[in-house]
Enzyme design. Structure first.
Site, PDB file in Angstrom:
ATOM      1  N   GLU A  96       0.751  -1.259   0.034  1.00 21.04           N
ATOM      2  CA  GLU A  96       0.206  -0.106   0.142  1.00 21.04           C
ATOM      3  C   GLU A  96       0.956   1.254   0.015  1.00 21.04           C
ATOM      4  O   GLU A  96       1.893   1.312   0.843  1.00 21.04           O
ATOM      5  CB  GLU A  96      -1.201  -0.046   1.346  1.00 21.04           C
ATOM      6  CG  GLU A  96      -2.301  -0.957   1.071  1.00 21.04           C
ATOM      7  CD  GLU A  96      -2.657  -1.030   2.436  1.00 21.04           C
ATOM      8  OE1 GLU A  96      -4.283  -1.672   2.281  1.00 21.04           O
ATOM      9  OE2 GLU A  96      -2.616  -1.569   3.378  1.00 21.04           O
ATOM     10  N   CYS A 113       3.922   7.846   1.135  1.00 21.97           N
ATOM     11  CA  CYS A 113       4.189   7.959   1.559  1.00 21.97           C
ATOM     12  C   CYS A 113       4.668   6.238   0.927  1.00 21.97           C
ATOM     13  O   CYS A 113       3.906   5.969   0.969  1.00 21.97           O
ATOM     14  CB  CYS A 113       3.252   7.422   3.164  1.00 21.97           C
ATOM     15  SG  CYS A 113       3.451   6.150   4.322  1.00 21.97           S
ATOM     16  N   CYS A 120       6.872  -6.722   7.368  1.00 26.79           N
ATOM     17  CA  CYS A 120       7.661  -5.736   8.236  1.00 26.79           C
ATOM     18  C   CYS A 120       8.272  -6.420   9.273  1.00 26.79           C
ATOM     19  O   CYS A 120       7.532  -6.844   9.633  1.00 26.79           O
ATOM     20  CB  CYS A 120       7.303  -4.510   8.624  1.00 26.79           C
ATOM     21  SG  CYS A 120       8.963  -3.515   9.595  1.00 26.79           S
ATOM     22  N   CYS A 127       1.881  -1.519  15.327  1.00 27.64           N
ATOM     23  CA  CYS A 127       1.540  -1.436  13.791  1.00 27.64           C
ATOM     24  C   CYS A 127       1.076  -2.659  12.807  1.00 27.64           C
ATOM     25  O   CYS A 127       1.163  -3.376  13.335  1.00 27.64           O
ATOM     26  CB  CYS A 127       3.152  -1.325  13.747  1.00 27.64           C
ATOM     27  SG  CYS A 127       3.369  -1.360  11.562  1.00 27.64           S
ATOM     28  N   CYS A 339      -1.104   6.400  10.194  1.00 28.83           N
ATOM     29  CA  CYS A 339       0.219   5.986  10.172  1.00 28.83           C
ATOM     30  C   CYS A 339      -0.086   4.156  10.845  1.00 28.83           C
ATOM     31  O   CYS A 339      -1.184   4.145  11.848  1.00 28.83           O
ATOM     32  CB  CYS A 339       0.822   6.664  10.854  1.00 28.83           C
ATOM     33  SG  CYS A 339       1.138   8.681  10.862  1.00 28.83           S
TER      34      CYS A 339
HETATM   35  N1  SAH Z   1       9.678   1.422   9.892  1.00 31.16           N
HETATM   36  C1  SAH Z   1       9.776   2.349   9.533  1.00 31.16           C
HETATM   37  C2  SAH Z   1       9.015   2.983   8.908  1.00 31.16           C
HETATM   38  C3  SAH Z   1       7.435   3.126   8.661  1.00 31.16           C
HETATM   39  S1  SAH Z   1       6.544   2.908  10.417  1.00 31.16           S
HETATM   40  C4  SAH Z   1       9.585   3.153  11.221  1.00 31.16           C
HETATM   41  O1  SAH Z   1       9.509   2.556  11.898  1.00 31.16           O
HETATM   42  O2  SAH Z   1      10.132   4.345  10.809  1.00 31.16           O
HETATM   43  C5  SAH Z   1       6.636   4.760  10.218  1.00 31.16           C
HETATM   44  C6  SAH Z   1       5.508   5.624  11.217  1.00 31.16           C
HETATM   45  O3  SAH Z   1       4.610   4.753  11.622  1.00 31.16           O
HETATM   46  C7  SAH Z   1       6.887   5.717  12.541  1.00 31.16           C
HETATM   47  O4  SAH Z   1       7.591   6.287  13.140  1.00 31.16           O
HETATM   48  C8  SAH Z   1       5.918   4.639  13.535  1.00 31.16           C
HETATM   49  O5  SAH Z   1       6.040   4.424  14.801  1.00 31.16           O
HETATM   50  C9  SAH Z   1       4.532   4.958  13.348  1.00 31.16           C
HETATM   51  N2  SAH Z   1       3.034   4.497  13.473  1.00 31.16           N
HETATM   52  C10 SAH Z   1       2.709   3.508  13.069  1.00 31.16           C
HETATM   53  N3  SAH Z   1       2.050   2.146  14.249  1.00 31.16           N
HETATM   54  C11 SAH Z   1       1.351   3.391  14.173  1.00 31.16           C
HETATM   55  C12 SAH Z   1       0.196   3.560  15.502  1.00 31.16           C
HETATM   56  N4  SAH Z   1      -0.604   2.602  15.729  1.00 31.16           N
HETATM   57  N5  SAH Z   1       0.059   4.986  15.660  1.00 31.16           N
HETATM   58  C13 SAH Z   1       0.511   5.772  15.172  1.00 31.16           C
HETATM   59  N6  SAH Z   1       1.623   5.966  14.325  1.00 31.16           N
HETATM   60  C14 SAH Z   1       2.416   4.693  14.158  1.00 31.16           C
END
Ligand code: SAH
Length: 351
Positions: A96, A113, A120, A127, A339
């Site tokens: 996505e 994005c 992952c 996440c 996110c």
């Molecule tokens: N693996 C990389 C990029 C993907 S995550 C990383 O960790 O940076 C991208 C962003 O989304 C990260 O900052 C992560 O902390 C945030 N994120 C993941 N799950 C989330 C959620 N449930 N609510 C808000 N932000 C979230």
């Protein structure tokens, strides 16, 4: 060569295309023309490359696949115009991408994005992508093609790119950096280095490599807790690469003048106390780091959201300590495009 085995043309950086063209007896400047067609003009077929001879077009078509992804679905948020794209890879995986319209109109504030892996392996507790587990790295062409499709369908001329979709970009270092470099080519998308951000949960050796190689793109570190014990609870990476070591490395090596480092911090009810603010200040003494506070988005993570008042108090506390802070607005919540909500698997199971 069978259809299935054709190489993706978008995997190739400029020097590789120059070699291909030299072998075909073409002039070197043709290579830049190809990038112009692939990215700036963003065509869908080699046969549209009208300043190439028929033989060259046919030759490229015989050996290379122009598109690495097929668009499967596109959802548009009724709340804020955020768009979520679902793509299928040649080997049947789903990934996505999200187009975020920060203020609904301004071109300069459009952000795409992109995903860097199918699934992952990092296993962060908040996440959705983590639930899928790790399938494989994306190739440069599969990263670039997300942008090609989104720009073509939504008719974008300029945009920001964040590697904050599915996957951990720094576990796919080579392909991510190749894709970023191609996005930056003046004869391609021509996105300035300031418009490209790579986000990592903190893969220490890759961060060091990134700094040593003097890569010019913005770097974001997903911090989410300054307290190592609390961080380890939601981010298994903390056990392998402690955030204290990441902080020490950044303090020692990250070039201050570049001012391109952001710390991402998901706000929960239990990580926004005065003590947490103090830890943040202490851990990252450099005044030049920006702290980006992210509202926790929904998922089966069982974590509690802070109240508006609690967030305001936390922000004020950080401001008083001179920590530069911004609060991110959540986008596309109604289409699961916010996110941490990307999970191509749902569609896989549905089909
Ligand atoms: N693996 C990389 C990029 C993907 S995550 C990383 O960790 O940076 C991208 C962003 O989304 C990260 O900052 C992560 O902390 C945030 N994120 C993941 N799950 C989330 C959620 N449930 N609510 C808000 N932000 C979230």
């Amino acid at each position: 060569m069978s259809e299935m085995n054709k190489a993706f043309i978008k995997n190739l950086p400029i020097d590789a295309v120059e070699r291909v063209f030299a072998a075909l007896g073409e002039k070197p400047y043709r290579a830049k023309q190809l990038f112009n067609w692939l990215y700036e003009k963003n065509v869908g077929s080699f046969h549209d490359m009208t300043n190439f001879s028929k033989e060259l077009r046919q030759g490229l078509d015989d050996s290379y696949e122009l598109s690495a992804l097929v668009l499967e679905d596109r959802l548009v948020s009724a709340l804020d115009g955020t768009e979520k794209y679902l793509f299928k890879t040649r080997d049947g995986h789903f990934i996505e991408s999200v187009l975020i319209r920060r203020d609904g109109t301004d071109e300069g504030r459009l952000t795409v994005c992109v995903s860097s892996q199918v699934g992952c392996p990092m296993g962060c507790g908040f996440c959705q992508t983590a639930r899928i587990g790790f399938k494989r790295n994306l190739e440069p062409a599969e990263i670039l093609d997300q942008l090609c499709h989104v720009r073509r369908i939504s008719d974008l001329r300029n945009n920001n790119v964040v590697f904050m979709g599915m996957g951990e970009p720094f576990l796919n270092y080579e392909n991510v950096l190749t894709a970023a470099d191609i996005m930056n080519y003046s004869y391609g998308f021509h996105l300035s280095v300031r418009k490209i951000t790579i986000s990592t949960c903190g893969i220490l050796p890759a961060i060091e490599r990134y700094i040593d190689e003097k890569r010019p793109y913005n770097l974001a570190i997903s911090l989410n807790d300054a307290d190592p014990v609390k961080r380890a609870r939601f981010m298994p990476v903390e056990k392998k690469y402690p955030i204290e070591s990441v902080a020490a490395l950044l303090e020692e090596k990250f070039p201050v003048s570049r001012n391109r480092l952001t710390l991402e911090y998901i706000m929960r009810k239990d990580n926004i106390s005065s003590e947490d603010a103090g830890r943040l200040k202490k851990m990252f003494r450099h005044g030049w780091i920006k702290l980006n506070l992210i509202p926790l988005n929904r998922g089966d993570h069982g974590m509690e959201l802070p109240s508006v008042g609690e967030v305001e108090r936390f922000v004020k506390e950080l401001e008083i300590m001179n920590v530069p802070v911004s609060v991110r607005k959540s986008s596309g919540t109604d289409i699961d495009g916010a996110c941490g909500q990307l999970s191509g698997r749902r569609y896989h199971e549905a089909k």
